[in-house]
Write a protein that holds these residues in place. Sequence first.
Motif, PDB file in Angstrom:
ATOM      1  N   GLU A  63      54.551 -37.953 -40.189  1.00 28.16           N
ATOM      2  CA  GLU A  63      55.485 -38.073 -40.636  1.00 28.16           C
ATOM      3  C   GLU A  63      56.352 -37.087 -42.218  1.00 28.16           C
ATOM      4  O   GLU A  63      57.146 -36.695 -42.554  1.00 28.16           O
ATOM      5  N   LYS A  64      54.999 -36.508 -42.413  1.00 29.25           N
ATOM      6  CA  LYS A  64      54.966 -35.752 -43.444  1.00 29.25           C
ATOM      7  C   LYS A  64      54.832 -34.134 -43.176  1.00 29.25           C
ATOM      8  O   LYS A  64      56.024 -33.035 -43.682  1.00 29.25           O
ATOM      9  N   LEU A  65      54.604 -34.000 -41.130  1.00 25.68           N
ATOM     10  CA  LEU A  65      54.628 -32.945 -40.960  1.00 25.68           C
ATOM     11  C   LEU A  65      56.942 -32.789 -40.161  1.00 25.68           C
ATOM     12  O   LEU A  65      56.867 -31.745 -40.968  1.00 25.68           O
ATOM     13  N   TYR A  66      56.881 -33.730 -40.005  1.00 29.73           N
ATOM     14  CA  TYR A  66      58.748 -33.960 -39.928  1.00 29.73           C
ATOM     15  C   TYR A  66      59.497 -33.120 -41.079  1.00 29.73           C
ATOM     16  O   TYR A  66      60.183 -32.481 -41.307  1.00 29.73           O
ATOM     17  N   GLU A  67      59.211 -33.947 -41.728  1.00 32.62           N
ATOM     18  CA  GLU A  67      59.465 -33.669 -43.262  1.00 32.62           C
ATOM     19  C   GLU A  67      59.772 -32.355 -43.511  1.00 32.62           C
ATOM     20  O   GLU A  67      60.769 -31.444 -43.545  1.00 32.62           O
ATOM     21  N   LYS A  68      58.834 -31.561 -43.073  1.00 35.52           N
ATOM     22  CA  LYS A  68      58.556 -30.844 -43.499  1.00 35.52           C
ATOM     23  C   LYS A  68      58.896 -29.015 -42.508  1.00 35.52           C
ATOM     24  O   LYS A  68      59.230 -28.275 -42.862  1.00 35.52           O
ATOM     25  N   LEU A  69      59.836 -29.089 -41.070  1.00 35.91           N
ATOM     26  CA  LEU A  69      59.782 -29.430 -40.426  1.00 35.91           C
ATOM     27  C   LEU A  69      61.470 -28.776 -40.188  1.00 35.91           C
ATOM     28  O   LEU A  69      61.856 -27.937 -39.759  1.00 35.91           O
ATOM     29  N   ILE A  70      61.811 -29.455 -40.926  1.00 30.72           N
ATOM     30  CA  ILE A  70      63.424 -29.828 -40.715  1.00 30.72           C
ATOM     31  C   ILE A  70      64.152 -29.147 -41.432  1.00 30.72           C
ATOM     32  O   ILE A  70      64.801 -28.498 -40.742  1.00 30.72           O
ATOM     33  N   PRO A  71      63.403 -28.309 -42.656  1.00 33.55           N
ATOM     34  CA  PRO A  71      64.158 -27.764 -42.957  1.00 33.55           C
ATOM     35  C   PRO A  71      64.329 -26.279 -42.624  1.00 33.55           C
ATOM     36  O   PRO A  71      64.728 -25.522 -42.634  1.00 33.55           O
ATOM     37  N   ILE A  72      62.840 -26.472 -41.658  1.00 31.47           N
ATOM     38  CA  ILE A  72      63.237 -24.786 -41.132  1.00 31.47           C
ATOM     39  C   ILE A  72      63.940 -24.528 -40.237  1.00 31.47           C
ATOM     40  O   ILE A  72      64.483 -23.360 -40.160  1.00 31.47           O
ATOM     41  N   SER A  73      64.170 -25.918 -39.592  1.00 29.24           N
ATOM     42  CA  SER A  73      64.512 -25.670 -38.076  1.00 29.24           C
ATOM     43  C   SER A  73      66.305 -25.132 -38.830  1.00 29.24           C
ATOM     44  O   SER A  73      67.183 -24.513 -38.391  1.00 29.24           O
ATOM     45  N   THR A  74      66.943 -25.991 -40.026  1.00 26.15           N
ATOM     46  CA  THR A  74      68.105 -25.910 -40.366  1.00 26.15           C
ATOM     47  C   THR A  74      68.372 -25.133 -41.105  1.00 26.15           C
ATOM     48  O   THR A  74      69.455 -24.284 -40.928  1.00 26.15           O
ATOM     49  N   TYR A  75      67.130 -23.994 -41.704  1.00 27.30           N
ATOM     50  CA  TYR A  75      67.506 -22.971 -42.027  1.00 27.30           C
ATOM     51  C   TYR A  75      68.204 -21.806 -40.796  1.00 27.30           C
ATOM     52  O   TYR A  75      68.630 -20.794 -41.058  1.00 27.30           O
ATOM     53  N   ALA A  76      67.049 -21.964 -40.473  1.00 22.84           N
ATOM     54  CA  ALA A  76      67.689 -20.814 -38.925  1.00 22.84           C
ATOM     55  C   ALA A  76      68.496 -21.171 -38.224  1.00 22.84           C
ATOM     56  O   ALA A  76      69.360 -19.968 -37.781  1.00 22.84           O
ATOM     57  N   ASN A  77      69.079 -22.695 -37.673  1.00 25.78           N
ATOM     58  CA  ASN A  77      70.231 -22.816 -36.823  1.00 25.78           C
ATOM     59  C   ASN A  77      71.205 -22.328 -37.906  1.00 25.78           C
ATOM     60  O   ASN A  77      72.535 -22.398 -37.473  1.00 25.78           O
ATOM     61  N   LEU A  78      71.546 -22.913 -39.189  1.00 25.00           N
ATOM     62  CA  LEU A  78      72.897 -22.587 -39.891  1.00 25.00           C
ATOM     63  C   LEU A  78      72.970 -20.866 -40.138  1.00 25.00           C
ATOM     64  O   LEU A  78      73.723 -20.606 -39.626  1.00 25.00           O
ATOM     65  N   ALA A  79      71.732 -20.324 -40.458  1.00 27.20           N
ATOM     66  CA  ALA A  79      72.295 -18.435 -40.415  1.00 27.20           C
ATOM     67  C   ALA A  79      73.058 -18.143 -39.398  1.00 27.20           C
ATOM     68  O   ALA A  79      73.210 -17.176 -39.438  1.00 27.20           O
ATOM     69  N   LEU A  80      72.325 -18.757 -38.410  1.00 22.86           N
ATOM     70  CA  LEU A  80      72.530 -18.123 -36.997  1.00 22.86           C
ATOM     71  C   LEU A  80      73.504 -18.889 -36.410  1.00 22.86           C
ATOM     72  O   LEU A  80      74.817 -18.077 -36.046  1.00 22.86           O
ATOM     73  N   ASN A  81      74.205 -19.933 -36.924  1.00 17.92           N
ATOM     74  CA  ASN A  81      75.796 -20.195 -36.586  1.00 17.92           C
ATOM     75  C   ASN A  81      76.755 -19.466 -37.389  1.00 17.92           C
ATOM     76  O   ASN A  81      78.096 -19.500 -36.609  1.00 17.92           O
ATOM     77  N   VAL A  82      76.162 -18.849 -38.734  1.00 21.55           N
ATOM     78  CA  VAL A  82      77.555 -18.588 -39.446  1.00 21.55           C
ATOM     79  C   VAL A  82      77.546 -16.935 -38.417  1.00 21.55           C
ATOM     80  O   VAL A  82      79.279 -16.054 -38.998  1.00 21.55           O
ATOM     81  N   ASP A  83      76.774 -16.499 -38.020  1.00 24.19           N
ATOM     82  CA  ASP A  83      77.181 -15.134 -37.639  1.00 24.19           C
ATOM     83  C   ASP A  83      76.125 -15.105 -36.425  1.00 24.19           C
ATOM     84  O   ASP A  83      75.201 -14.382 -36.725  1.00 24.19           O
ATOM     85  N   GLN A  84      76.643 -15.311 -35.345  1.00 24.61           N
ATOM     86  CA  GLN A  84      75.509 -14.944 -34.098  1.00 24.61           C
ATOM     87  C   GLN A  84      75.139 -13.584 -33.203  1.00 24.61           C
ATOM     88  O   GLN A  84      74.430 -13.184 -33.104  1.00 24.61           O
TER      89      GLN A  84
END
Length: 600
Positions: A63-84
Amino acid sequence: MSIVKRDEVKLEETWNLEDLFKTEDEFENAIEEAKKDADSIEAEFKGKIQTSESAAGVIAAYEKLYEKLIPISTYANLALNVDQTNSDAQMRSAKVGQVYGAIGAKLSFIQSELLMLDESVLLQISSAQPGYQRYIKNLLKQKAHQLHPEAEKALAAFSTTFNAPYGLYNTTKLVDMKFPDFEVNGRNYPLSYNLFEGDWELENDRDIRRTAFDAFSSKLREYQHTTAKTYDTHLKIEKTESDLRGYSSIFDFLLEPQEVDRSLYNRQIDLIMSELAPHMRRYAKLLQKVHGLEEMTFADLKISLDPDFEPTITIEESRKYMKDGLAVMGEDYSKMLDRSFDERWIDFAQNEGKSTGAFCSSPYGYHPYVLISWTSRMNEVFVLAHELGHAGHFYLANAEQNVYNARPSLYFIEAPSTMNEMLMANHLLKNSEDARFKRWVISTIISRTYYHNFVTHLLEAAYQRKVYEIIDAGDSVNAQRLNELKRGVLEEFWGDTVILNEGAELTWMRQPHYYMGLYPYTYSAGLTISTQVANRILNEGETAVADWIDVLKMGGTKTPVELAKHAGVDITTEQPLRDTIAYIGSLIDQLEQLTAQLQQ
């Protein structure tokens, strides 16, 4: 109107990803920390999950690791979505995919070893720690479909590869596909995915609108075979996993995590295809009459009933509409709306390489992020209200639930978003007696809220069901077959009321939802629930609002049937859907009456 690069847009029209990570170094450090945590979990628990204590311990550690992984994937995905097109964003996203695959393979033992325990041990944990009840319930569902631990490890290691079709689809669509300008009466107009779907598809000038459709379709056609092969690969991956895990059909495989059975899925598609179609054909004929079109074509379906009346609004003006229209949701919700503007949760900019449409990402432990390409058209008020509905939902659910319990079934996910559209419409109608304004609001409810969710996405769902039936039978699809299926669904729904332009059959190429399982039908499912709850709020006021707020806070702790029931809607019967279809018909009745009144 022009298409600008990402580095040319105004900062205030972009979202602030520094709320996730202030620097690239901070992001990289988070990845290294997550990898170390995964190593620690493996060292402490692998081969040792034998008691309720060790089982509860590994669930808590993950559960603790999952919480740490979420912002990592979110940051990468959102940065890509605004400029593929951004190379750094592409590589960052690819790296995160590899890290996730490696961690997933390393920790695949957790589920395998937990399921080797006697069921009574897991139920003991569930009883002692209610926060883990949903996790364990879903875990036990997988018992019959769990593979050998080494097979599970291999599948987890290949997760990035298995997700590649979606990335390839976006790369084809938003990076490689370049649209030339199109010409009408000696004037050139720029064209892109976002410009077509945000402007030209709604353009009042018939020649510009139809020429844009032809130019857009022409470019899509050049990529139809690559896109079809990409999609077929995605489908084969889903079918292979479904078979490996012993599901009787790919539908059962995809519906299980939605916590609904196939009858609810089929009902949503079958009833709307048969009973909504006559109402929408009346709406198409009304559009044709008002615009004086000799023929109604597929390229004309998104036009406004009264384009000369529709105002344009600024981003700042949209804020007041959000606050006023959603005021019924209460003070805390209103503060959340203020924060979304003040703290730059929303990316409004239009730029090259930006993902099409709109979405909301709600990383656990952080605030939501909304993507939209702002066109200044008044109908964007409904789009923004929709995405802020998702934001409000997870803002509340994430605050009340742990990371395992925050997200509800996909079946319910679009209810809070479409609810906000209904509340906005009700607010606008309540505050004006002007016939022309009322007609504009009602036509926007039809053309934006119901057309988008009950027609566009539902027709996608009807087409998608035919595709999965083919795949489930062990067959394949290609561009020709997908075109035939899509055209067939459009012909079935619109009959002879709408002429399908050459290129209408390529509409399947435009929707990323096909890479997200059985997602398209859930829009109409969510809107069915929200339509009924919105009527409750109109009639009962604060009591109904309080029930709805409670439902939002429940997150995924209840099934879709239970969530809807708490909000006062029984989706075990077809009555809510029939009532919603009848309501759409009544709105079109009003449009016909108001149009006749205004033309006198």
